[in-house]
Design an enzyme around this catalytic site. Structure first.
Site, PDB file in Angstrom:
ATOM      1  N   ASN A  57       0.969  -1.236   0.106  1.00 30.03           N
ATOM      2  CA  ASN A  57      -0.081   0.018   0.056  1.00 30.03           C
ATOM      3  C   ASN A  57       0.860   1.145   0.038  1.00 30.03           C
ATOM      4  O   ASN A  57       1.394   1.594   1.088  1.00 30.03           O
ATOM      5  CB  ASN A  57      -1.040  -0.131   1.253  1.00 30.03           C
ATOM      6  CG  ASN A  57      -1.888   1.074   1.417  1.00 30.03           C
ATOM      7  OD1 ASN A  57      -1.852   2.054   0.193  1.00 30.03           O
ATOM      8  ND2 ASN A  57      -2.905   1.215   2.207  1.00 30.03           N
ATOM      9  N   ARG A  95      -2.765  -2.013  -3.265  1.00 31.86           N
ATOM     10  CA  ARG A  95      -3.862  -1.175  -3.073  1.00 31.86           C
ATOM     11  C   ARG A  95      -3.874  -0.242  -3.794  1.00 31.86           C
ATOM     12  O   ARG A  95      -3.082   0.759  -3.875  1.00 31.86           O
ATOM     13  CB  ARG A  95      -4.193  -0.875  -1.463  1.00 31.86           C
ATOM     14  CG  ARG A  95      -5.207  -0.330  -1.260  1.00 31.86           C
ATOM     15  CD  ARG A  95      -5.451   0.381   0.091  1.00 31.86           C
ATOM     16  NE  ARG A  95      -6.367   1.249   0.645  1.00 31.86           N
ATOM     17  CZ  ARG A  95      -6.435   2.166   1.044  1.00 31.86           C
ATOM     18  NH1 ARG A  95      -5.272   2.654   1.485  1.00 31.86           N
ATOM     19  NH2 ARG A  95      -7.683   2.852   1.255  1.00 31.86           N
ATOM     20  N   HIS A 145     -12.949   2.385   0.651  1.00 34.08           N
ATOM     21  CA  HIS A 145     -12.940   1.313   1.630  1.00 34.08           C
ATOM     22  C   HIS A 145     -13.905  -0.025   1.262  1.00 34.08           C
ATOM     23  O   HIS A 145     -14.171  -0.777   2.086  1.00 34.08           O
ATOM     24  CB  HIS A 145     -13.675   1.815   2.999  1.00 34.08           C
ATOM     25  CG  HIS A 145     -13.045   2.966   4.054  1.00 34.08           C
ATOM     26  ND1 HIS A 145     -13.801   3.790   4.734  1.00 34.08           N
ATOM     27  CD2 HIS A 145     -11.718   3.077   3.911  1.00 34.08           C
ATOM     28  CE1 HIS A 145     -12.917   4.619   5.178  1.00 34.08           C
ATOM     29  NE2 HIS A 145     -11.515   4.434   4.883  1.00 34.08           N
ATOM     30  N   ARG A 193     -11.424  14.749   8.638  1.00 29.21           N
ATOM     31  CA  ARG A 193     -12.285  15.024   7.277  1.00 29.21           C
ATOM     32  C   ARG A 193     -13.826  15.550   7.865  1.00 29.21           C
ATOM     33  O   ARG A 193     -14.310  15.005   8.672  1.00 29.21           O
ATOM     34  CB  ARG A 193     -12.490  14.199   6.363  1.00 29.21           C
ATOM     35  CG  ARG A 193     -11.239  13.794   5.459  1.00 29.21           C
ATOM     36  CD  ARG A 193     -11.226  12.671   4.668  1.00 29.21           C
ATOM     37  NE  ARG A 193     -10.305  11.543   4.925  1.00 29.21           N
ATOM     38  CZ  ARG A 193     -10.356  10.578   4.640  1.00 29.21           C
ATOM     39  NH1 ARG A 193     -11.131   9.880   3.747  1.00 29.21           N
ATOM     40  NH2 ARG A 193      -9.105   9.667   5.048  1.00 29.21           N
ATOM     41  N   GLU A 234      -7.926  -5.603   5.609  1.00 30.36           N
ATOM     42  CA  GLU A 234      -7.776  -5.524   4.102  1.00 30.36           C
ATOM     43  C   GLU A 234      -6.713  -5.974   3.431  1.00 30.36           C
ATOM     44  O   GLU A 234      -6.829  -6.367   2.349  1.00 30.36           O
ATOM     45  CB  GLU A 234      -7.638  -3.880   3.918  1.00 30.36           C
ATOM     46  CG  GLU A 234      -9.217  -3.271   4.533  1.00 30.36           C
ATOM     47  CD  GLU A 234      -9.055  -1.680   4.371  1.00 30.36           C
ATOM     48  OE1 GLU A 234      -8.728  -1.266   5.440  1.00 30.36           O
ATOM     49  OE2 GLU A 234      -9.090  -1.028   3.486  1.00 30.36           O
TER      50      GLU A 234
END
Ligand code: AMP
Length: 421
Positions: free
Chosen positions: A13, A94, A183, A244, A387
């Protein structure tokens, strides 16, 4: 030693200044080794590699991703496991944004690289560093197939009504403006785990999945198919997050640019990095937030209230989207660890068939756990997301479908990874 007869997958990633990686046994699910390279391009890099009980940390400068990945491969040789002996059958990468182009994982070739590059305007902070990581990994590990797994792919099934923003259709079409969702790897993995834990076919279940980490998103999944999600064109929309804002009146951007002298970049920085819990309370980690609240900090209490209010609005909305909800599942850093957030999210929802059992809900959950009361018609679960494992499994399925899995043949123990010292 540490040979996995069915092979292992290196999951990578790459961020703008970091590379996270994990060597995964895609069958047993174990993380064989893992690590992170941080502060790429800065004066002092940080490299951490863990294998078994051994963790090695370095602070040498890491000028670029190429140097970072070379360091990682060196640590595999030095600390273990040697990749040439770990029978690496694929590298899974990813990638954040697959746009409308990618509806599932893909074996990397030059065409795939060009397509990911073409999607960069939709994810300028994510896709370019993802691509850099893929490019250097292909150079350094040329003898294994590389597979890209997209954060958006699980949501390609969103019905048109859920994916469409109510703006001029021509503008939307020309600029790719629609809800993509993010996600997705986590939402897909967790919804599959829920079916396994409940012992029911995925096809029979209506689910709400709440991925609450530093980034946060909700999804509605009907029979294993995503039908709604809270993130949109970018990972900014939806729930209140660590830094965020989540949902906001789009006219706030117009107002700030017209009247507060803020540029496009200023607004970007405000909404992505100086908002959410951090913007409201100066803290984006729930552990610190709870401490502040215990000490009587009103701003921290308000941040929690805003966070929970938004989360409950989404639960209610997704109950309406699904009609019947069989399972609501909490996952990621906050969802797995914060029993207060889980309790507040579900409080007072008994009329909807949602009720936690306080004892079951108490504490952090390292394994999948049902936390609802027995009488409640909706099961509430905590399921740790994984993940990396999901990416590893998708990578294996993808190379098998492409007929590239030959190197995993047990009868051929030849290393799948060329020497890289
Ligand atoms: P993630 O992005 O999934 O790694 O989640 C990171 C977030 O999880 C952190 O910012 C914290 O807010 C939250 N978190 C991690 N550990 C705990 C914990 N023990 N209790 C409450 N929240 C936690």
């Amino acid at each position: 030693m540490n040979q996995h007869p069915h092979g292992s997958v290196l999951v990578v990633n790459s961020g703008s200044s970091s590379i996270k990686y994990q060597l995964v046994d895609p069958v047993g699910g174990a993380a064989i080794a893992s690590g992170i390279v941080e502060r790429i391009g800065e004066e002092a890099g940080v490299v951490k590699h863990t294998f078994g009980d051994t963790t090695v940390e370095r602070t040498d400068p890491v000028p670029d991703h190429d140097a970072g990945l070379r360091t990682v491969l060196g640590l595999f040789d030095e600390v273990g496991p040697r990749l040439s002996e770990a029978h690496v059958i694929a590298v899974g990468h990813r990638v954040v944004h697959g746009g409308s182009t990618f509806t599932g994982p893909a074996v990397v070739d030059d065409d795939v690289i060009a397509k990911i590059d073409a999607l960069s305007p939709l994810a300028p902070l994510h896709n370019p560093p993802n691509l850099t990581g893929i490019t250097v990994a292909r150079e350094l590990l040329p003898d294994v197939p590389h597979v890209v797994v997209f954060d958006t792919a699980f949501f390609h099934t969103l019905p048109d009504a859920a994916a469409t923003y109510a703006i001029d259709v021509d503008v939307a079409r020309e600029h790719g403006v629609r809800r993509y969702g993010f996600h997705g790897t986590s939402h897909q993995y967790v919804s599959g785990e829920v079916a396994r834990v409940l012992g029911r076919p995925l096809a029979d279940l209506n689910q709400i999945v709440l991925h609450l980490g530093n980034g946060a998103s909700a999804s509605a999944v009907r029979g294993g198919v995503a039908v709604e999600t809270s993130m949109g064109l970018t990972p900014l929309e939806g729930l209140v997050m660590g830094t965020r804002s989540g949902d906001i009146d789009a006219a706030v951007l117009i107002h700030l640019q017209r009247n507060a002298g803020m540029s496009v970049d200023d607004v970007d920085d405000l909404l992505n990095r100086r908002s959410g819990l951090k913007g409201l309370a100066g803290e984006n980690d729930f552990r610190s937030l709870h401490q502040l609240i215990e000490g009587g900090d009103a701003a921290a209490q308000r941040a929690l209230d805003v966070y929970i209010h938004r989360l409950r609005k989404y639960i209610g909305a997704y109950v309406a989207v699904l009609g019947r909800v069989d399972a609501i599942t909490f996952t990621a850093g906050v969802g797995e660890n914060d029993d207060i957030v889980r309790a507040l999210a579900c409080a007072g929802l008994e009329p909807l068939g949602i009720a936690l059992d306080p004892e079951r809900n108490a504490g952090r959950k390292k394994v999948a756990t049902i936390v609802s009361a027995d009488w409640a018609s909706t099961r509430v679960l905590v399921v740790p997301t994984n993940e990396e494992l999901a990416i590893a499994r998708q990578a294996v399925a993808t190379i098998e479908a492409a007929g590239l899995e030959g190197t995993s043949d047990e009868s051929d123990p030849a290393p799948a990874v060329a020497g890289h010292a």
